[in-house]
Design an enzyme around this catalytic site. Structure first.
Site, PDB file in Angstrom:
ATOM      1  N   SER A  33       0.845  -1.201   0.000  1.00 12.71           N
ATOM      2  CA  SER A  33       0.000   0.000   0.000  1.00 12.71           C
ATOM      3  C   SER A  33       0.876   1.246   0.000  1.00 12.71           C
ATOM      4  O   SER A  33       1.680   1.450   0.924  1.00 12.71           O
ATOM      5  CB  SER A  33      -0.885   0.010   1.254  1.00 12.71           C
ATOM      6  OG  SER A  33      -1.366   1.325   1.457  1.00 12.71           O
ATOM      7  N   HIS A  58      -0.803  -1.347  -4.427  1.00  8.47           N
ATOM      8  CA  HIS A  58      -2.103  -1.073  -3.800  1.00  8.47           C
ATOM      9  C   HIS A  58      -2.242   0.425  -3.578  1.00  8.47           C
ATOM     10  O   HIS A  58      -1.465   1.032  -2.839  1.00  8.47           O
ATOM     11  CB  HIS A  58      -2.211  -1.822  -2.468  1.00  8.47           C
ATOM     12  CG  HIS A  58      -3.569  -1.771  -1.826  1.00  8.47           C
ATOM     13  ND1 HIS A  58      -4.608  -2.609  -2.179  1.00  8.47           N
ATOM     14  CD2 HIS A  58      -4.057  -0.959  -0.851  1.00  8.47           C
ATOM     15  CE1 HIS A  58      -5.668  -2.322  -1.443  1.00  8.47           C
ATOM     16  NE2 HIS A  58      -5.366  -1.327  -0.633  1.00  8.47           N
ATOM     17  N   ASP A  85      -4.546   3.342  -2.219  1.00 10.05           N
ATOM     18  CA  ASP A  85      -5.699   3.640  -1.354  1.00 10.05           C
ATOM     19  C   ASP A  85      -6.257   5.009  -1.681  1.00 10.05           C
ATOM     20  O   ASP A  85      -5.617   6.026  -1.394  1.00 10.05           O
ATOM     21  CB  ASP A  85      -5.268   3.586   0.121  1.00 10.05           C
ATOM     22  CG  ASP A  85      -5.056   2.167   0.587  1.00 10.05           C
ATOM     23  OD1 ASP A  85      -3.988   1.876   1.152  1.00 10.05           O
ATOM     24  OD2 ASP A  85      -5.954   1.335   0.348  1.00 10.05           O
ATOM     25  N   MET A  97      -9.015   7.730  -0.955  1.00  7.32           N
ATOM     26  CA  MET A  97      -9.928   8.080   0.129  1.00  7.32           C
ATOM     27  C   MET A  97     -10.498   9.476  -0.105  1.00  7.32           C
ATOM     28  O   MET A  97      -9.774  10.372  -0.561  1.00  7.32           O
ATOM     29  CB  MET A  97      -9.174   8.054   1.466  1.00  7.32           C
ATOM     30  CG  MET A  97      -8.553   6.702   1.773  1.00  7.32           C
ATOM     31  SD  MET A  97      -7.666   6.748   3.347  1.00  7.32           S
ATOM     32  CE  MET A  97      -6.919   5.116   3.332  1.00  7.32           C
ATOM     33  N   HIS A 103      -7.954   0.648  -4.539  1.00 10.36           N
ATOM     34  CA  HIS A 103      -8.946   0.434  -3.478  1.00 10.36           C
ATOM     35  C   HIS A 103      -9.713   1.729  -3.287  1.00 10.36           C
ATOM     36  O   HIS A 103      -9.185   2.678  -2.703  1.00 10.36           O
ATOM     37  CB  HIS A 103      -8.192   0.005  -2.203  1.00 10.36           C
ATOM     38  CG  HIS A 103      -9.074  -0.228  -1.025  1.00 10.36           C
ATOM     39  ND1 HIS A 103      -8.573  -0.401   0.248  1.00 10.36           N
ATOM     40  CD2 HIS A 103     -10.422  -0.313  -0.906  1.00 10.36           C
ATOM     41  CE1 HIS A 103      -9.563  -0.592   1.085  1.00 10.36           C
ATOM     42  NE2 HIS A 103     -10.701  -0.533   0.407  1.00 10.36           N
ATOM     43  N   MET A 156     -12.058   3.871  -1.532  1.00  8.25           N
ATOM     44  CA  MET A 156     -12.796   4.123  -0.295  1.00  8.25           C
ATOM     45  C   MET A 156     -13.470   5.485  -0.459  1.00  8.25           C
ATOM     46  O   MET A 156     -13.127   6.491   0.182  1.00  8.25           O
ATOM     47  CB  MET A 156     -11.838   4.117   0.914  1.00  8.25           C
ATOM     48  CG  MET A 156     -11.341   2.715   1.240  1.00  8.25           C
ATOM     49  SD  MET A 156      -9.863   2.694   2.268  1.00  8.25           S
ATOM     50  CE  MET A 156      -8.608   2.875   1.001  1.00  8.25           C
ATOM     51  N   MET A 175     -11.053  -6.335   4.836  1.00  6.71           N
ATOM     52  CA  MET A 175     -10.397  -5.315   5.662  1.00  6.71           C
ATOM     53  C   MET A 175     -10.145  -5.878   7.051  1.00  6.71           C
ATOM     54  O   MET A 175     -11.077  -6.348   7.714  1.00  6.71           O
ATOM     55  CB  MET A 175     -11.259  -4.063   5.769  1.00  6.71           C
ATOM     56  CG  MET A 175     -11.464  -3.309   4.456  1.00  6.71           C
ATOM     57  SD  MET A 175      -9.921  -2.864   3.665  1.00  6.71           S
ATOM     58  CE  MET A 175      -9.206  -1.776   4.898  1.00  6.71           C
ATOM     59  N   GLY A 197      -9.151   3.796   6.467  1.00  8.99           N
ATOM     60  CA  GLY A 197      -8.903   5.237   6.612  1.00  8.99           C
ATOM     61  C   GLY A 197      -7.451   5.556   6.869  1.00  8.99           C
ATOM     62  O   GLY A 197      -6.950   6.589   6.425  1.00  8.99           O
ATOM     63  N   ASP A 231      -6.228  -6.785   4.044  1.00  5.21           N
ATOM     64  CA  ASP A 231      -5.719  -5.419   4.000  1.00  5.21           C
ATOM     65  C   ASP A 231      -5.863  -4.730   5.351  1.00  5.21           C
ATOM     66  O   ASP A 231      -6.968  -4.443   5.790  1.00  5.21           O
ATOM     67  CB  ASP A 231      -6.536  -4.663   2.934  1.00  5.21           C
ATOM     68  CG  ASP A 231      -6.097  -3.240   2.752  1.00  5.21           C
ATOM     69  OD1 ASP A 231      -6.733  -2.534   1.953  1.00  5.21           O
ATOM     70  OD2 ASP A 231      -5.128  -2.831   3.412  1.00  5.21           O
ATOM     71  N   GLY A 232      -4.693  -4.518   5.983  1.00  3.10           N
ATOM     72  CA  GLY A 232      -4.749  -3.730   7.214  1.00  3.10           C
ATOM     73  C   GLY A 232      -4.018  -4.387   8.369  1.00  3.10           C
ATOM     74  O   GLY A 232      -4.440  -5.442   8.841  1.00  3.10           O
TER      75      GLY A 232
END
Ligand code: DX5
Ligand code: ZN
Length: 219
Positions: free
Chosen positions: A9, A34, A36, A38, A67, A69, A138, A143, A176-177
Site C-alpha cells: 500500500s 495497492h 488507497d 480516500m 482500493h 474508499m 479489511m 482510513g 488489507d490492514g
C-alpha cells in the site's frame, strides 16, 4: 494453492517521492501496487485521485490494485479505469446498485473487487461472488495505515473458502490492514492469497523493501 502475491500500500510511502517509491516496490519484488483512494467522506481521510494514478502508471509496469474508499463510487469507476487502474475494488456500502457497479468495472475490461469492512458480513456480497475477481477483506477500519490487525475477520476468509469449494467458483482473497510478518502466516493459512501491507513493508528492517516483501512472501 494459489501463488501468494504482495500488494504494497503506497499510503505508507513518502508522498514527496511517490514515483521513486513505486520503482523501489517493483524492484523489490512487489506483485501489485495497492493504491488507497480516500475521499474524506466514506472514510475520515483524504489521499490521492486519478491524476496521480495516471502519472504513476508511467513509472511502473506492475498492475495497479486500486482500493476506492469513496462514496458515491459508481460515477468514478470509469474515471479511475481511464487513469490506469487495473483492479478496481469498491465497498458495497458506497454504491446504490452493486450489480451495476461490478458490471461497469467488467465492461471496462478491469478486474472487479469488492471490499468488506470488519463489521460487514460475507452475506452482503454472497450473491455477487460468481461475478467478481477479488474480495478484499479489511482487517482494520479503513482510513489509515499503521492500525492494529483485527484477527476476527479471518473467519470471513474461511467462510469465503468454503463458498468457493461448495459453489466451485474462484476469486482472489486479499487481506488489507495491519499485516505483519506474524499474522501474514495466519491470514494465508485461512485462505488469503494477496497480502496488502503498508507499514510493515515501508517501515520494518530500516525500510528494506526487498527484504520485507521477501519475508511476507515466505510467510
Ligand atoms: C486502510 C488501507 C490499507 C492500509 C494498509 O484504509 O485500506 O491499505 O493502507 O496499511 P497498513 O499495512 O499500514 O495497515
Ligand atoms: Zn487498502
Amino acid at each position: 494453492m494459489k501463488k501468494i502475491q504482495i500488494s504494497p500500500s503506497i499510503l505508507s510511502a513518502d508522498f514527496s517521492q511517490l514515483g521513486n517509491e513505486i520503482k523501489r516496490l517493483e524492484e523489490g519484488g512487489a506483485d501489485l501496487i495497492h493504491v488507497d483512494v480516500m475521499d474524506g467522506h466514506f472514510v475520515p481521510n483524504l489521499t490521492i485521485g486519478p491524476p496521480v494514478i495516471k502519472s504513476l502508471k508511467k513509472k511502473c509496469s506492475l498492475k495497479f490494485d486500486v482500493h476506492l474508499m469513496i462514496s458515491p463510487v459508481h460515477k468514478y469507476i470509469e474515471i479511475f479505469s481511464n487513469a490506469g487502474a487495473d483492479i478496481i475494488t469498491i465497498h458495497p456500502e458506497a454504491t446504490e446498485d452493486l450489480d451495476a457497479s461490478i458490471s461497469k468495472i467488467k465492461e471496462l475490461g478491469k478486474k472487479a473487487g469488492v471490499s468488506l469492512n470488519p463489521e460487514t458480513e460475507v452475506d452482503v456480497i454472497k450473491n455477487y461472488l460468481s461475478q467478481i475477481d477479488l474480495v478484499l477483506i479489511m482487517s482494520v477500519n479503513p482510513g489509515f495505515g499503521g492500525q492494529k490487525f483485527m484477527p476476527e475477520v479471518l473467519d470471513k476468509i474461511r467462510e469465503l473458502k468454503n463458498i468457493q469449494k461448495r459453489q466451485n467458483i474462484d476469486f482472489d482473497i486479499e487481506i488489507d490492514g495491519g499485516i505483519n510478518f506474524e499474522n501474514s502466516k495466519i491470514a494465508i493459512k485461512a485462505g488469503a492469497n494477496i497480502l496488502v501491507s503498508g507499514t510493515t513493508i515501508f517501515k520494518s528492517n530500516n525500510g528494506d523493501i526487498k527484504k520485507n516483501i521477501d519475508l511476507l512472501k515466505s510467510s
